[in-house]
Design an enzyme around this catalytic site. Structure first.
Site, mmCIF file in Angstrom:
data_model
loop_
_atom_site.group_PDB
_atom_site.id
_atom_site.type_symbol
_atom_site.label_atom_id
_atom_site.label_comp_id
_atom_site.label_asym_id
_atom_site.label_seq_id
_atom_site.Cartn_x
_atom_site.Cartn_y
_atom_site.Cartn_z
ATOM 1 N N HIS A 7 0.874 -1.400 -0.091
ATOM 2 C CA HIS A 7 -0.035 -0.008 -0.103
ATOM 3 C C HIS A 7 0.762 1.095 0.075
ATOM 4 O O HIS A 7 1.967 0.939 0.318
ATOM 5 C CB HIS A 7 -0.900 0.065 1.005
ATOM 6 C CG HIS A 7 -0.297 -0.013 2.569
ATOM 7 N ND1 HIS A 7 -0.284 -1.116 3.388
ATOM 8 C CD2 HIS A 7 0.191 1.068 3.431
ATOM 9 C CE1 HIS A 7 0.395 -0.927 4.333
ATOM 10 N NE2 HIS A 7 0.594 0.519 4.559
ATOM 11 N N HIS A 79 3.915 7.176 3.883
ATOM 12 C CA HIS A 79 5.061 5.867 3.741
ATOM 13 C C HIS A 79 4.484 5.085 2.417
ATOM 14 O O HIS A 79 3.258 5.273 1.983
ATOM 15 C CB HIS A 79 5.163 5.102 4.861
ATOM 16 C CG HIS A 79 3.809 4.183 5.477
ATOM 17 N ND1 HIS A 79 3.199 4.954 6.428
ATOM 18 C CD2 HIS A 79 3.285 3.207 5.203
ATOM 19 C CE1 HIS A 79 2.063 4.286 6.735
ATOM 20 N NE2 HIS A 79 2.031 2.850 5.974
ATOM 21 N N GLU A 130 7.647 1.121 4.962
ATOM 22 C CA GLU A 130 7.103 -0.172 5.876
ATOM 23 C C GLU A 130 7.322 -1.230 5.395
ATOM 24 O O GLU A 130 7.290 -1.448 4.060
ATOM 25 C CB GLU A 130 5.657 0.131 6.096
ATOM 26 C CG GLU A 130 4.893 -0.863 7.110
ATOM 27 C CD GLU A 130 3.475 -0.344 7.081
ATOM 28 O OE1 GLU A 130 2.778 0.065 6.320
ATOM 29 O OE2 GLU A 130 2.834 -1.147 7.998
HETATM 30 CO CO CO Z 1 0.959 1.207 6.462
#
Ligand code: CO
Length: 134
Positions: A7, A79, A130
């Site tokens: 994502h 992020h 991440e």
């Molecule tokens: Co995230």
């Protein structure tokens, strides 16, 4: 080591308004809000087929998202999340290469119920990264 893009996360000051924008204006399907106190955020996800968009609203003054929004009041890209097969092996490899892992370096359970880690943006071209164990 690096897997698919899971994502892209966007910090928003008002998750209800942002969800309505994606649902009503962009015609997207938005999940119900989910509070993640350990991460200091409320999140929703929008499935766009090849990846997801994560909208993040801060919960509490200590939230790292609150600090981000103080600098970016309208919101902004926060992020990117990549999948890895083995998060501990990925962490150890990155640490050995000199990358900084945020927090205590131990994976936490993220929004998908899977272990996640964050890497210092200064070690990745100014982008917070991440990692999520797929
Ligand atoms: Co995230």
């Amino acid at each position: 080591m690096l897997g698919r893009l899971n994502h892209v996360a966007i910090a928003v000051p008002d998750i209800a308004a942002a969800s309505a924008l994606y649902r009503d204006t962009l015609g997207a399907t938005v999940t119900a809000p989910q509070q993640l106190p350990e991460h200091g955020v409320t999140v929703v996800f929008i499935d766009v087929g090849n990846t997801k968009i994560e909208l993040l609203e801060p919960v509490g003054e200590a939230s790292s998202i609150a600090g981000f929004l103080a600098k970016n009041p309208a919101g902004g890209m926060h992020h990117v999340c990549y999948e890895v097969d083995d998060i501990l092996a990925a962490r150890d490899r990155l640490k050995a290469a000199g990358a900084r892992v945020l927090g205590d370096g131990e994976p936490k359970i993220g929004a998908h119920g899977k272990p996640v880690l964050f890497l210092h943006p200064k070690d990745f071209q100014g982008t917070l990264v991440e990692l999520e164990q797929a």
